[in-house]
Scaffold this motif. Structure first.
Motif, PDB file in Angstrom:
ATOM      1  N   TYR A   1       0.829  -1.200   0.000  1.00 28.69           N
ATOM      2  CA  TYR A   1       0.000   0.000   0.000  1.00 28.69           C
ATOM      3  C   TYR A   1       0.867   1.255   0.000  1.00 28.69           C
ATOM      4  O   TYR A   1       1.946   1.294   0.599  1.00 28.69           O
ATOM      5  CB  TYR A   1      -0.917  -0.008   1.229  1.00 28.69           C
ATOM      6  CG  TYR A   1      -1.642  -1.314   1.404  1.00 28.69           C
ATOM      7  CD1 TYR A   1      -2.511  -1.786   0.420  1.00 28.69           C
ATOM      8  CD2 TYR A   1      -1.433  -2.113   2.525  1.00 28.69           C
ATOM      9  CE1 TYR A   1      -3.164  -2.994   0.558  1.00 28.69           C
ATOM     10  CE2 TYR A   1      -2.089  -3.324   2.674  1.00 28.69           C
ATOM     11  CZ  TYR A   1      -2.953  -3.763   1.689  1.00 28.69           C
ATOM     12  OH  TYR A   1      -3.590  -4.965   1.836  1.00 28.69           O
ATOM     13  N   LEU A   2       0.373   2.312  -0.638  1.00 26.91           N
ATOM     14  CA  LEU A   2       1.178   3.503  -0.879  1.00 26.91           C
ATOM     15  C   LEU A   2       1.492   4.287   0.395  1.00 26.91           C
ATOM     16  O   LEU A   2       2.508   4.951   0.474  1.00 26.91           O
ATOM     17  CB  LEU A   2       0.459   4.415  -1.883  1.00 26.91           C
ATOM     18  CG  LEU A   2       0.223   3.816  -3.275  1.00 26.91           C
ATOM     19  CD1 LEU A   2      -0.497   4.823  -4.165  1.00 26.91           C
ATOM     20  CD2 LEU A   2       1.546   3.392  -3.912  1.00 26.91           C
TER      21      LEU A   2
ATOM     22  N   VAL B   1      -9.026   0.876  -9.048  1.00 26.88           N
ATOM     23  CA  VAL B   1      -8.510   1.396  -7.778  1.00 26.88           C
ATOM     24  C   VAL B   1      -7.798   0.305  -6.973  1.00 26.88           C
ATOM     25  O   VAL B   1      -6.803   0.583  -6.286  1.00 26.88           O
ATOM     26  CB  VAL B   1      -9.621   2.060  -6.933  1.00 26.88           C
ATOM     27  CG1 VAL B   1     -10.221   3.242  -7.679  1.00 26.88           C
ATOM     28  CG2 VAL B   1     -10.685   1.071  -6.513  1.00 26.88           C
ATOM     29  N   LEU B   2      -8.272  -0.937  -7.060  1.00 29.14           N
ATOM     30  CA  LEU B   2      -7.581  -2.007  -6.336  1.00 29.14           C
ATOM     31  C   LEU B   2      -6.244  -2.335  -6.979  1.00 29.14           C
ATOM     32  O   LEU B   2      -5.282  -2.671  -6.289  1.00 29.14           O
ATOM     33  CB  LEU B   2      -8.462  -3.255  -6.259  1.00 29.14           C
ATOM     34  CG  LEU B   2      -9.666  -3.156  -5.315  1.00 29.14           C
ATOM     35  CD1 LEU B   2     -10.451  -4.459  -5.327  1.00 29.14           C
ATOM     36  CD2 LEU B   2      -9.237  -2.810  -3.900  1.00 29.14           C
ATOM     37  N   HIS B   3      -6.167  -2.228  -8.296  1.00 29.19           N
ATOM     38  CA  HIS B   3      -4.876  -2.438  -8.949  1.00 29.19           C
ATOM     39  C   HIS B   3      -3.890  -1.347  -8.538  1.00 29.19           C
ATOM     40  O   HIS B   3      -2.710  -1.628  -8.296  1.00 29.19           O
ATOM     41  CB  HIS B   3      -5.041  -2.443 -10.466  1.00 29.19           C
ATOM     42  CG  HIS B   3      -3.746  -2.436 -11.207  1.00 29.19           C
ATOM     43  ND1 HIS B   3      -2.959  -3.556 -11.363  1.00 29.19           N
ATOM     44  CD2 HIS B   3      -3.067  -1.423 -11.823  1.00 29.19           C
ATOM     45  CE1 HIS B   3      -1.867  -3.252 -12.039  1.00 29.19           C
ATOM     46  NE2 HIS B   3      -1.909  -1.964 -12.333  1.00 29.19           N
ATOM     47  N   LEU B   4      -4.367  -0.115  -8.445  1.00 31.47           N
ATOM     48  CA  LEU B   4      -3.480   1.008  -8.123  1.00 31.47           C
ATOM     49  C   LEU B   4      -3.181   1.113  -6.633  1.00 31.47           C
ATOM     50  O   LEU B   4      -2.067   1.477  -6.243  1.00 31.47           O
ATOM     51  CB  LEU B   4      -4.106   2.322  -8.605  1.00 31.47           C
ATOM     52  CG  LEU B   4      -4.250   2.497 -10.121  1.00 31.47           C
ATOM     53  CD1 LEU B   4      -4.998   3.783 -10.427  1.00 31.47           C
ATOM     54  CD2 LEU B   4      -2.896   2.495 -10.799  1.00 31.47           C
ATOM     55  N   HIS B   5      -4.160   0.803  -5.793  1.00 29.19           N
ATOM     56  CA  HIS B   5      -4.022   1.081  -4.360  1.00 29.19           C
ATOM     57  C   HIS B   5      -4.093  -0.165  -3.484  1.00 29.19           C
ATOM     58  O   HIS B   5      -3.663  -0.122  -2.327  1.00 29.19           O
ATOM     59  CB  HIS B   5      -5.107   2.064  -3.913  1.00 29.19           C
ATOM     60  CG  HIS B   5      -5.097   3.361  -4.663  1.00 29.19           C
ATOM     61  ND1 HIS B   5      -4.257   4.403  -4.341  1.00 29.19           N
ATOM     62  CD2 HIS B   5      -5.819   3.791  -5.731  1.00 29.19           C
ATOM     63  CE1 HIS B   5      -4.466   5.417  -5.168  1.00 29.19           C
ATOM     64  NE2 HIS B   5      -5.409   5.072  -6.016  1.00 29.19           N
TER      65      HIS B   5
ATOM     66  N   ALA C   1      -2.324  -5.034  -4.865  1.00 28.86           N
ATOM     67  CA  ALA C   1      -2.023  -3.920  -5.759  1.00 28.86           C
ATOM     68  C   ALA C   1      -0.860  -4.245  -6.690  1.00 28.86           C
ATOM     69  O   ALA C   1       0.097  -4.918  -6.313  1.00 28.86           O
ATOM     70  CB  ALA C   1      -1.688  -2.671  -4.943  1.00 28.86           C
ATOM     71  N   ASN C   2      -0.969  -3.774  -7.927  1.00 27.19           N
ATOM     72  CA  ASN C   2       0.110  -3.860  -8.912  1.00 27.19           C
ATOM     73  C   ASN C   2       0.642  -5.290  -9.055  1.00 27.19           C
ATOM     74  O   ASN C   2       1.842  -5.526  -9.187  1.00 27.19           O
ATOM     75  CB  ASN C   2       1.264  -2.926  -8.514  1.00 27.19           C
ATOM     76  CG  ASN C   2       2.207  -2.656  -9.673  1.00 27.19           C
ATOM     77  OD1 ASN C   2       1.777  -2.514 -10.810  1.00 27.19           O
ATOM     78  ND2 ASN C   2       3.504  -2.602  -9.385  1.00 27.19           N
ATOM     79  N   SER C   3      -0.275  -6.242  -9.020  1.00 29.28           N
ATOM     80  CA  SER C   3       0.103  -7.651  -9.117  1.00 29.28           C
ATOM     81  C   SER C   3      -0.172  -8.183 -10.514  1.00 29.28           C
ATOM     82  O   SER C   3      -0.868  -7.550 -11.324  1.00 29.28           O
ATOM     83  CB  SER C   3      -0.671  -8.480  -8.091  1.00 29.28           C
ATOM     84  OG  SER C   3      -2.065  -8.436  -8.364  1.00 29.28           O
TER      85      SER C   3
ATOM     86  N   PRO D   1      -0.276   2.054 -14.685  1.00 28.29           N
ATOM     87  CA  PRO D   1       0.992   1.324 -14.583  1.00 28.29           C
ATOM     88  C   PRO D   1       0.768  -0.166 -14.333  1.00 28.29           C
ATOM     89  O   PRO D   1      -0.140  -0.563 -13.605  1.00 28.29           O
ATOM     90  CB  PRO D   1       1.686   1.989 -13.389  1.00 28.29           C
ATOM     91  CG  PRO D   1       0.572   2.567 -12.581  1.00 28.29           C
ATOM     92  CD  PRO D   1      -0.479   2.980 -13.555  1.00 28.29           C
ATOM     93  N   LEU D   2       1.633  -0.980 -14.935  1.00 26.60           N
ATOM     94  CA  LEU D   2       1.606  -2.431 -14.766  1.00 26.60           C
ATOM     95  C   LEU D   2       2.951  -2.896 -14.211  1.00 26.60           C
ATOM     96  O   LEU D   2       3.957  -2.190 -14.324  1.00 26.60           O
ATOM     97  CB  LEU D   2       1.337  -3.117 -16.111  1.00 26.60           C
ATOM     98  CG  LEU D   2       0.023  -2.763 -16.820  1.00 26.60           C
ATOM     99  CD1 LEU D   2      -0.022  -3.409 -18.201  1.00 26.60           C
ATOM    100  CD2 LEU D   2      -1.174  -3.194 -15.992  1.00 26.60           C
ATOM    101  N   PRO D   3       3.019  -4.078 -13.610  1.00 27.61           N
ATOM    102  CA  PRO D   3       4.300  -4.574 -13.100  1.00 27.61           C
ATOM    103  C   PRO D   3       5.342  -4.661 -14.216  1.00 27.61           C
ATOM    104  O   PRO D   3       5.022  -4.944 -15.373  1.00 27.61           O
ATOM    105  CB  PRO D   3       3.956  -5.963 -12.560  1.00 27.61           C
ATOM    106  CG  PRO D   3       2.495  -5.924 -12.303  1.00 27.61           C
ATOM    107  CD  PRO D   3       1.920  -5.003 -13.335  1.00 27.61           C
TER     108      PRO D   3
END
Length: 651
Positions: free
Chosen positions: A167-168, A346-350, A398-400, A281-283
């Motif tokens: 998380y950010l 939002v779940l991908h980002l956060h 996030a970002n998975s 953004p993606l991994p």
């Protein structure tokens, strides 16, 4: 001479018209100010100051059905039955046990998500337990020692490096700290502080469009009532694509949301704009496609140093950062389509968890969100297909790779993020096992019952349609206690002069007095087969009953209430006069074991007094007033919070 006279006459006429217009504007503005105080004086953050307006209440006239009253905060007239109304009705006929879940789970407690799936589903192909919701809820309520655990100290979330957190803002300092606060040094949630967390702060996300309603209020209050607040942040996403001033209106012009502004000011609730991002953004250097694969020959970089590596995906050559690119033609602004898409973006980002606004929280979600692999959603009712997901409650890392895969899949299908479409895609590509499917008992306990797919016993309470939780009349819900095996609940003397201001167990003298008056209440016990309190009929009411016309809820002041008591409009409570008598419903027996209850779009319904929803409201109000604890035995020490408004048709 004549020409000059005409000019003077024209100027005189113009002057008179201007003066008339100014006079009209003053008169119209005065009328509007009286009729709509929100256009007048502004309070904190621009919220209308009329929120603090005190009485008096205007007593208009007495009718056969009661006394008509006009409250300052209501634009409609309210009819009050002096012998039975919201001011003198006992909140319950039994003594509630508020701390029924015991102490809150440790900040590092993790749920065994795979165990939760298997205990309530059975095998992947057999689904032997899927339709037996009662047994699943029994496991959820009584089996915490099996599915909750504390990892070894070195593996606990609180001992990890915040700089590597998913998380950010996991540490409350933009992930700049080298360690989380020690458990011995944490600061509690209080009036003056949001507190500190001995572990990662987890984001919760909801999406909304339009002004705040009762659904916004009850969701936020259920969040504040149940969650580990120093370790949680609520993100309220407002649609700014269609309503550019959505955030400003919510913070400065919304009288209902005004009660939550202290939480916004100090960061407990974050009100955010939702706009479709042009790139996501993606991994780095992973295959984030939906099985189609990357281009064999990506081509040459553009002037920004980026090259297309797959359909809709670009990569920066030097950094290896990949981006999912959205064009204007791909974006959608249809309300349901936006809502379906927001949660995945939002779940991908956060990261964290997403909740539809028509969901009520019943337990602390943190143990569900701490495991390293915490990606899950719910099954669509009792549908047996492994791809039939429901994403009203959903969590993604996030970002998975999984969040990237699901996100790109929805984009490739024309921004179609309907959960069953996305789920079928994941199943077809063999990735559904990464995206755990929890059964309805966890988040939506009556869905299987509603679809007539239930096997085994009914839930407690046994509700068969989503409108039932809003019904408060005696006998309105048939057999709601048919599966109750618990102890007899302690009764309250409804005729004690101090009720409804206190809860008092019935003593022998009051018991005899009640029997003499012929108004003995029937409280559930393990030997009683019928549990409808003060029930006059076992017949269910129609679920198609017309909805109340009024949408104008209001909050009377203490001064107005006192004035009505002095005038005799609020008299001695008479049970026989009450359409919504107090009963044996308590929050302890409202789908115990479930983490949430899904209201399912009952947008136009208002909670009738003494209904299950009313029980939840009373529990919230008393908790935030410092009079009762929550289910973890905790007392509220946060900012002041206004109680729920009244609905005029139920006063």
């Amino acid at each position: 001479m004549a020409e000059g006279s005409r000019i003077r006459s024209c100027f005189a006429l113009l002057r008179n018209l201007i003066l008339a217009a100014l006079l009209y504007a003053v008169i119209f503005g005065t009328i509007e100010l009286v009729r709509n105080p929100s256009v007048g004086a502004k309070g904190k953050l621009g919220i209308p100051a009329f929120l603090d307006k005190s009485g008096p209440a205007d007593i208009l006239k007495t009718t056969k059905s009661g006394v008509k009253v006009k409250f300052a905060a209501s634009s409609t007239k309210v009819t009050i039955n002096p012998q039975a109304n919201v001011f003198n009705r006992p909140k319950s006929a039994v003594v509630p046990r508020d701390d029924y879940l015991g102490p809150r789970p440790n900040v590092d407690t993790e749920a065994d998500l795979q165990m939760l799936v298997e205990e309530c589903r059975g095998t992947y192909n057999g689904l032997e337990k899927m339709r037996n919701v009662f047994e699943c809820m029994t496991f959820l309520a009584d089996g915490e020692e099996k599915y909750y655990s504390l990892p070894e100290p070195s593996r606990r979330a609180s001992t990890q490096d915040p700089r590597d957190a998913e998380y950010l803002d996991a540490d409350g300092h933009s992930n700049t700290l080298t360690s989380y606060v020690s458990p011995s040094d944490v600061e509690p949630f209080s009036k003056s502080s949001s507190g500190t967390c001995a572990g990662p702060i987890i984001p919760y996300h909801v999406y909304w469009t339009g002004p705040a309603t009762w659904r916004v209020e009850v969701f936020i209050k259920s969040y504040l009532y149940t969650q580990n607040l120093p370790c949680s942040r609520l993100n309220l996403w407002l649609d700014a694509d269609r309503h550019p001033k959505a955030v400003d209106d919510m913070l400065h012009k919304d009288p209902l949301f005004a009660r939550f502004l202290p939480f916004v000011e100090r960061g407990d609730i974050i009100v955010r704009e939702w706009k479709f991002p042009k790139r996501i953004p993606l991994p780095k250097r992973e295959d984030n496609t939906d099985g189609v694969g990357y281009y064999k020959t990506p081509g040459k970089p553009n002037s920004k140093g980026e090259l297309s590596v797959a359909d809709g995906i670009v990569e920066h050559v030097e950094t290896g950062q990949q981006w999912l690119v959205l064009t204007e033609k791909q974006m959608t602004f249809l309300p349901q389509a936006v809502s379906d898409a927001v949660r995945f973006v939002v779940l991908h980002l956060h990261g964290g968890a997403y909740f539809d606004m028509d969901v009520l929280m019943l337990r602390d979600m943190r143990p569900m969100l701490l495991p390293q692999n915490h990606s899950f959603a719910e099954r669509w009712a009792a549908h047996p297909h492994p791809g039939d997901y429901n994403t009203a409650i959903m969590s993604l890392t996030a970002n998975s790779s999984l969040s990237s895969y699901l996100l790109r899949g929805g984009v490739r299908m024309g921004l179609n993020f309907h959960p069953r479409v996305i789920g079928r895609m994941a199943w077809k590509d063999g990735r559904d096992r990464e995206f755990l499917m929890l059964e309805t008992a966890a988040f939506d306990p009556i869905w299987t019952e509603f679809n007539w797919d239930r096997e085994g016993r009914c839930t407690v309470p046994c509700l068969r349609d989503y409108g039932a939780a809003f019904k408060g009349k005696a006998g309105a819900i048939r057999d709601e206690w048919e599966s109750y095996d618990g102890p007899q609940l302690e009764e309250i003397d409804l005729f004690d002069d101090d009720v409804p201001s206190k809860l008092e167990i019935r003593d022998e003298q009051s018991e005899q007095r009640a029997m003499r008056r012929g108004k003995r209440n029937h409280i559930p016990s393990s030997t009683n087969a019928t549990y409808d309190l003060i029930s006059t009929s076992d017949q269910p009411t129609s679920s198609a009953a017309p909805e109340p016309d009024s949408q104008d809820s209001f909050s009377p002041t203490s001064g107005e209430e006192e004035e009505l008591r002095k005038a005799g409009v609020i008299g001695e409570y008479d049970l026989e006069e009450d359409k919504y008598p107090p009963n044996n419903r308590t929050l302890e027996n409202f789908f115990r074991g479930s983490w949430t209850y899904h209201v399912h779009n009952q947008w136009s319904k208002h909670p009738e007094p003494s209904s299950w929803m009313s029980v939840i409201e009373h529990a919230h109000d008393a908790f935030f007033a410092g009079q009762r604890s929550n289910m973890y035995g905790e007392k509220w020490d946060g900012p002041s919070l206004m109680p729920y408004n009244y609905w005029p048709e139920f006063v």
